[in-house]
Design a protein around this motif. Structure first.
Motif, PDB file in Angstrom:
ATOM      1  N   THR A 451       0.817  -1.213   0.000  1.00  0.00           N
ATOM      2  CA  THR A 451       0.000   0.000   0.000  1.00  0.00           C
ATOM      3  C   THR A 451       0.852   1.265   0.000  1.00  0.00           C
ATOM      4  OG1 THR A 451      -0.181  -0.080   2.439  1.00  0.00           O
ATOM      5  CG2 THR A 451      -1.891  -1.210   1.176  1.00  0.00           C
ATOM      6  N   GLY A 452       1.412   1.610   1.142  1.00  0.00           N
ATOM      7  CA  GLY A 452       2.178   2.840   1.251  1.00  0.00           C
ATOM      8  C   GLY A 452       3.387   2.887   0.342  1.00  0.00           C
ATOM      9  N   ALA A 453       4.115   1.773   0.242  1.00  0.00           N
ATOM     10  CA  ALA A 453       5.327   1.753  -0.590  1.00  0.00           C
ATOM     11  C   ALA A 453       5.018   1.962  -2.075  1.00  0.00           C
ATOM     12  CB  ALA A 453       6.100   0.454  -0.370  1.00  0.00           C
ATOM     13  N   PRO A 454       4.050   1.240  -2.669  1.00  0.00           N
ATOM     14  CA  PRO A 454       3.724   1.526  -4.074  1.00  0.00           C
ATOM     15  C   PRO A 454       3.126   2.917  -4.279  1.00  0.00           C
ATOM     16  CG  PRO A 454       2.222  -0.128  -3.183  1.00  0.00           C
ATOM     17  CD  PRO A 454       3.345   0.032  -2.197  1.00  0.00           C
ATOM     18  N   ALA A 455       2.387   3.428  -3.291  1.00  0.00           N
ATOM     19  CA  ALA A 455       1.861   4.790  -3.409  1.00  0.00           C
ATOM     20  C   ALA A 455       3.006   5.791  -3.463  1.00  0.00           C
ATOM     21  CB  ALA A 455       0.933   5.103  -2.238  1.00  0.00           C
ATOM     22  N   LEU A 460       1.381   8.849  -5.581  1.00  0.00           N
ATOM     23  CA  LEU A 460      -0.052   9.031  -5.424  1.00  0.00           C
ATOM     24  C   LEU A 460      -0.298   9.991  -4.265  1.00  0.00           C
ATOM     25  CD1 LEU A 460      -1.353   5.367  -5.886  1.00  0.00           C
ATOM     26  CD2 LEU A 460      -0.936   7.131  -7.613  1.00  0.00           C
ATOM     27  N   LYS A 461      -1.064  11.021  -4.507  1.00  0.00           N
ATOM     28  CA  LYS A 461      -1.248  12.071  -3.505  1.00  0.00           C
ATOM     29  C   LYS A 461      -2.318  11.733  -2.476  1.00  0.00           C
ATOM     30  CE  LYS A 461       1.702  14.983  -5.468  1.00  0.00           C
ATOM     31  NZ  LYS A 461       2.135  14.192  -6.631  1.00  0.00           N
ATOM     32  N   ASP A 462      -3.268  10.878  -2.803  1.00  0.00           N
ATOM     33  CA  ASP A 462      -4.389  10.658  -1.900  1.00  0.00           C
ATOM     34  C   ASP A 462      -4.863   9.208  -1.891  1.00  0.00           C
ATOM     35  OD1 ASP A 462      -5.375  10.703  -4.456  1.00  0.00           O
ATOM     36  OD2 ASP A 462      -6.640  12.470  -4.182  1.00  0.00           O
ATOM     37  N   ARG A 463      -3.920   8.285  -2.057  1.00  0.00           N
ATOM     38  CA  ARG A 463      -4.219   6.854  -1.965  1.00  0.00           C
ATOM     39  C   ARG A 463      -3.033   6.144  -1.328  1.00  0.00           C
ATOM     40  NH1 ARG A 463      -8.722   6.069  -5.418  1.00  0.00           N
ATOM     41  NH2 ARG A 463      -8.895   7.739  -6.967  1.00  0.00           N
ATOM     42  N   GLY A 464      -3.267   4.924  -0.858  1.00  0.00           N
ATOM     43  CA  GLY A 464      -2.186   4.120  -0.308  1.00  0.00           C
ATOM     44  C   GLY A 464      -2.093   4.147   1.202  1.00  0.00           C
TER      45      GLY A 464
END
Length: 533
Positions: A451-455, A460-464
């Motif tokens: 989640t956070g790492a690929p975001a 990505l500004k508003d996902r993850g």
């Protein structure tokens, strides 16, 4: 009134922090409140006691470029918790094209991406508009594919690009970024990408970096020459200032396993130097790709049509067989893994459906021929529309990479026939086998890798992450039961333990069943969106 409240769950926010018991309030597709929301009214309340609540999983390597528009087929992605996919992989995808290159790519990609009929687009912008008008179960983002750009400038010619051709390709990359792509991709074992030199890659990556895009690459070699191939990619990133992401990192063949740790160390050294580098990985010891990837590079000059014509020449077949046995300079899957570990996953015709799930030794015996000739015949009979599964390594290497902080989970799933089980099982397999059973890494860290790492990679500004104001892409699962069920023998078995999946605040999965809601959207390069507005 809120649309949805998720109550009493163990919330993993995507940062790698331990879980926190919090309620989540959702309205108009976004997370609007996080805290104790027992008194808040909502249209729907999901009781998540004992369940993990995570950001939706982001799959950084897929081949859903066409079939993402077919929810009845594509639904398996949300059923395993994936809410966002990165399309345009390996430098071989569906846009940009023109009226001359479109039929070539339609034929070349049929086995990899499926067939939805005519492509009513040419440019990346038109393709993204087509996706925006389609029914998408999950969100999608797109990479400018190196091969598609190269064919617009050079066709499938097997030679180095001139300085002027490199300039034209860079212009096309920049145009694709302006139209909403989030980066550039290449697959340096696939035509026509494999004919490119380092200077070409640097020039194209400068075009992606200009718009804060990443470079996602299947390296030139993952076996005998993996360290040299990794050095090349790191130097491309160094000289272009692009963010580098290595696709499906692995080391092919028992004889090369000693290079695995050295490759990880090279990536660590690149990070220490200031190069932003990450890699994705699927949790299986077998890979999957198109069957014609077995053939040596010289066979791909001119594209699929010429390849099939060459395969009818007995002298060329003899040369290919000699390369299979004696050429160590290309990605020689036959040498590294052996015919018995190469299994046909899918074909396009009914007459050859019997070979799906069988290895090339078995198919050769069925046909009374050699494995090499069986490959040649299948490619000709299926117009190259054949995919394969190849066993390449050991699970110890998977666990070592999973623990690395640069690792990101990517499925590399391919639809059709008897596919690799990673299409149906990648994310639940991480959570069940590698987190709960083998305790390779903590659940909070595994979720960060999904989640956070690929975001962060995709900016990505508003996902993850689970954060107020972010889009409500959320997966709720049972950490005690979640697991994959798909196997190589039965690859179409759905996972268990994924209870609810929200895409942009809408329930795509409710009580482990696909609802039919298609709330997915196209995620465009944020920098470009800001400029347009």
């Amino acid at each position: 009134m809120l649309d949805i409240v998720i109550r009493n769950g163990q919330v993993y926010d995507g940062t790698g922090n331990p879980w926190t018991r919090l309620d989540i309030g959702i309205h108009d597709g976004r997370i609007v409140k996080i805290g104790q929301l027992h008194d808040s009214e909502a249209v729907r309340v999901i009781e998540a006691e004992g369940l993990a609540v995570s950001p939706g999983f982001i799959d950084t390597h897929v081949h859903s470029d066409l079939l993402c528009t077919k929810p009845d087929i594509h639904k398996i992605k949300v059923l395993q918790g994936v809410t966002t996919e990165l399309l345009g992989q390996d430098g071989i995808s569906v846009a940009p094209v023109n009226e001359q290159t479109k039929p070539l790519w339609q034929k070349q990609l049929r086995g990899l991406n499926g067939d939805i009929g005519d492509w009513p687009w040419n440019s990346i912008g038109e393709y993204l508009q087509f996706l925006s008008r389609s029914t998408l179960a999950g969100n999608v983002a797109y990479l400018v594919p190196h091969g598609a750009v190269r064919t617009l400038v050079m066709g499938f010619e097997g030679r180095r690009a001139t300085t002027e051709e490199m300039r034209k390709m860079r212009e096309l990359v920049e145009e694709g970024m302006r139209q909403g792509a989030v980066g550039l991709s290449s697959g340096l074992v696939y035509p026509p990408n494999l004919f490119s030199c380092k200077e070409e890659l640097i020039e194209l990556c400068k075009g992606a970096a200009k718009y804060d895009g990443c470079f996602v690459v299947h390296m030139r070699n993952e076996s005998n020459h993996i360290l040299e191939a990794l050095d090349e990619m790191i130097d491309v990133a160094r000289r272009s200032s692009v963010r580098l992401h290595i696709s499906h990192f692995k080391v092919i063949g028992r004889n090369n396993r000693g290079n695995f740790q050295q490759a990880l160390e090279k990536m660590d050294q690149a990070r220490a130097e200031g190069i932003e580098i990450t890699f994705d990985q699927y949790p299986y010891t077998a890979g999957s790709t198109v069957l014609h990837a077995l053939l040596p590079p010289w066979m791909h000059n001119g594209g699929t049509e010429e390849l099939l014509a060459k395969l009818q020449d007995p002298e060329i077949r003899r040369r290919i067989k000699d390369d299979f046995e004696n050429n160590h300079d290309f990605e020689n899957w036959v040498e590294s893994c052996g015919w018995g570990k190469i299994v046909i996953a899918s074909v396009t015709s009914e007459k050859n459906r019997v070979v799906e799930g069988k290895n090339l030794l078995e198919i050769a015996e069925m046909r009374g021929t050699t494995p090499a000739d069986a490959v040649f015949e299948l490619l000709l009979e299926e117009n190259a529309g054949v995919t394969m599964v190849i066993s390449w390594g050991e699970e110890e290497d998977i666990t070592n990479a999973l623990k690395h902080p640069m690792q990101i989970v990517g499925s590399d799933g391919i639809f059709g026939g008897k596919p690799h089980p990673r299409l149906y099982g990648t994310f639940p397999r991480i959570l069940g086998r590698f987190v709960r059973e083998k305790e390779v890494l903590a659940l909070s860290e595994a979720i960060r890798h999904m989640t956070g790492a690929p975001a962060q990679l995709l900016r990505l500004k508003d996902r993850g992450y689970i954060t107020e104001g972010y889009w409500a892409d959320i997966v709720i699962f049972d950490p005690l039961t979640v697991t994959d069920q798909a196997t190589y023998e039965q690859p179409l078995l759905e996972p268990i333990g994924i209870k609810y999946v929200l895409v942009n605040g809408k329930l795509a999965v409710d009580n482990s069943s696909f609802t039919g809601l298609t709330a997915g959207t196209v995620i465009r390069n944020e920098e470009i969106s800001l400029k347009i507005t």
